[in-house]
Design an enzyme around this catalytic site. Sequence first.
Site, PDB file in Angstrom:
ATOM      1  N   HIS A 252       0.958  -1.232  -0.116  1.00 23.27           N
ATOM      2  CA  HIS A 252      -0.083  -0.115  -0.119  1.00 23.27           C
ATOM      3  C   HIS A 252       0.850   1.210   0.059  1.00 23.27           C
ATOM      4  O   HIS A 252       0.583   2.144  -0.983  1.00 23.27           O
ATOM      5  CB  HIS A 252      -1.051   0.107   1.453  1.00 23.27           C
ATOM      6  CG  HIS A 252      -1.885   1.200   1.283  1.00 23.27           C
ATOM      7  ND1 HIS A 252      -3.082   1.164   0.838  1.00 23.27           N
ATOM      8  CD2 HIS A 252      -1.603   2.503   1.731  1.00 23.27           C
ATOM      9  CE1 HIS A 252      -3.731   2.132   1.503  1.00 23.27           C
ATOM     10  NE2 HIS A 252      -2.990   3.176   1.644  1.00 23.27           N
ATOM     11  N   GLU A 253       1.803   1.377   1.080  1.00 22.80           N
ATOM     12  CA  GLU A 253       2.624   2.594   1.092  1.00 22.80           C
ATOM     13  C   GLU A 253       3.700   2.495  -0.123  1.00 22.80           C
ATOM     14  O   GLU A 253       3.834   3.804  -0.458  1.00 22.80           O
ATOM     15  CB  GLU A 253       3.418   2.534   2.478  1.00 22.80           C
ATOM     16  CG  GLU A 253       2.644   2.545   3.489  1.00 22.80           C
ATOM     17  CD  GLU A 253       1.458   3.466   3.634  1.00 22.80           C
ATOM     18  OE1 GLU A 253       1.597   4.561   2.915  1.00 22.80           O
ATOM     19  OE2 GLU A 253       0.719   3.176   4.446  1.00 22.80           O
ATOM     20  N   HIS A 256       1.731   4.584  -2.848  1.00 24.45           N
ATOM     21  CA  HIS A 256       1.843   6.020  -2.471  1.00 24.45           C
ATOM     22  C   HIS A 256       3.173   6.577  -2.903  1.00 24.45           C
ATOM     23  O   HIS A 256       3.472   7.568  -3.479  1.00 24.45           O
ATOM     24  CB  HIS A 256       1.766   6.344  -1.019  1.00 24.45           C
ATOM     25  CG  HIS A 256       0.255   6.259  -0.362  1.00 24.45           C
ATOM     26  ND1 HIS A 256      -0.559   7.039  -1.069  1.00 24.45           N
ATOM     27  CD2 HIS A 256      -0.216   5.824   0.630  1.00 24.45           C
ATOM     28  CE1 HIS A 256      -1.855   6.844  -0.360  1.00 24.45           C
ATOM     29  NE2 HIS A 256      -1.533   5.905   0.644  1.00 24.45           N
ATOM     30  N   GLU A 282      -4.556   7.705  -3.006  1.00 22.29           N
ATOM     31  CA  GLU A 282      -5.103   6.500  -2.500  1.00 22.29           C
ATOM     32  C   GLU A 282      -5.507   5.477  -3.638  1.00 22.29           C
ATOM     33  O   GLU A 282      -5.426   4.485  -3.546  1.00 22.29           O
ATOM     34  CB  GLU A 282      -6.379   6.655  -1.724  1.00 22.29           C
ATOM     35  CG  GLU A 282      -6.204   7.570  -0.342  1.00 22.29           C
ATOM     36  CD  GLU A 282      -5.195   6.744   0.656  1.00 22.29           C
ATOM     37  OE1 GLU A 282      -4.944   5.501   0.321  1.00 22.29           O
ATOM     38  OE2 GLU A 282      -4.305   7.471   1.423  1.00 22.29           O
TER      39      GLU A 282
END
Length: 486
Positions: A252-253, A256, A282
Amino acid sequence: MLKKYYARISKFSSAASLLYWDMQTYMPKMAGPFRAEALAELSGYVFQLATSDELGALLEDANPQDEVEEAIVRVGKREFERFRKIPKELFEEFVKASTLCEQAWQEAKRQDNFKTVEPFLQKVVELSREIAEKLGYEKDPYDALIDQFEPGMTAQKVATLFSELREFTIALLERIEKLEPVHDVLSGVEIEPERQRKFNEWLLDYLGFDRSRGRLDVSEHPFTNPIGLNDVRITTRYVLDDIKNSIFSTIHEFGHALYSLSIPQEFYGLPIGSSASYGFDESQSRFWENIVGRSLEFWKGVHGKFIELFPEFSQYDAHQLWKSVNVIKRSYIRTEADELTYNLHIILRFELEHALINGELKVQDIPSTWNEYFEKYVGLKVSSDRMGCLQDPHWYGGSFGYFPSYTLGNLYSAQIKHSLSKELPFEQLVEEGNFEPIKSWLYDKIYSKGKIYEPEVLIEKLSGEPLNVTYFRDYISEKAKRIFNS
């Protein structure tokens, strides 16, 4: 001169970002109060630079020569005019109060006691309402806050999208619960953090994370912090008996960080030098975490390394692991929720923070109201604050208006994947671990644009239609069908 002025602002902003990152990762506990003072003063100076008459004059005198320069001036004026509405003293007070509140939240979460952070949060809510009034709005004070994260979005637009999504989600969940449940072979097996860390470090290399421009650390709540040019920090967390937690936090990160690191370097420090919106940001973390990371093709690609590092799972093939990382069930923690029920967690938070800002919900009533809504939407009784209203840092850090970005990101990501798949053999590339064509497509359509376009314009440019629920609904319905028919 305008670009040089923004470059100066970016250097001080970078210093403030580094102080915040350190506060969340390595800062000694007793350093908290002074760090809050330092962050407030430094952020106040950045705010002063960003609202100065000098900057206003530079924006007015600018003579843009192309589309990019026109965007710099347009977005710059929009941000300048918005910031000018907030008194410097109010901004500094808000930064200090939210920093102290987030520190108090960490302790409250450890103690499982909302009461200890309540007075801090009360102050943050009051200041957030005051900021909303200063910013101005047509109908709803919440609109002034969500616009900071998702330009052009309003509470009414969010409510309309979320209402349709909530009905679909609950109906599909109820149908799934009538089927034989998937056996989760991963949860409950204790894996020491060091082995988890090794896999996550390998995973970042596999995905193509540029370690010369970023690093992975550990924090209470995973986050990504773009410190400065060529410097993006990401964090994860390790749960002894839940290996999925760190894996998907890391992916997820990574999403980003990839977005941040892929924006053209010549945009850095300028008003267009960030993602189109928090929802679009997101969309990339959710795209890489879920659409890529929870796909069968991805698990075929990483299966060999996974079994090498975690031989206790060697009896399971890629298909079994894929089903385990896609278990659909009601759960308490947002960051651990599956793709389907995740949106119920966000819808709950949106409705509560909307009521908080509008004065319809009192801070002292957050735990009981949270528990009531959670049982209504997710269908579970909440037994502790830690499992309920204390699980996320967003409200305590003053980020009212942020939560909708996650579900908007889910909707964007599915719409993006649909468009990408028309041009690339997505599943084949993921199974091969060949992510460069996918990144190139994303760069061309999204990353290279920075903040030139507002999110509503950008999604229509790349997909040919406005943001809607259709593609996420189709994506998650098809995935559920594959899981339960295989």
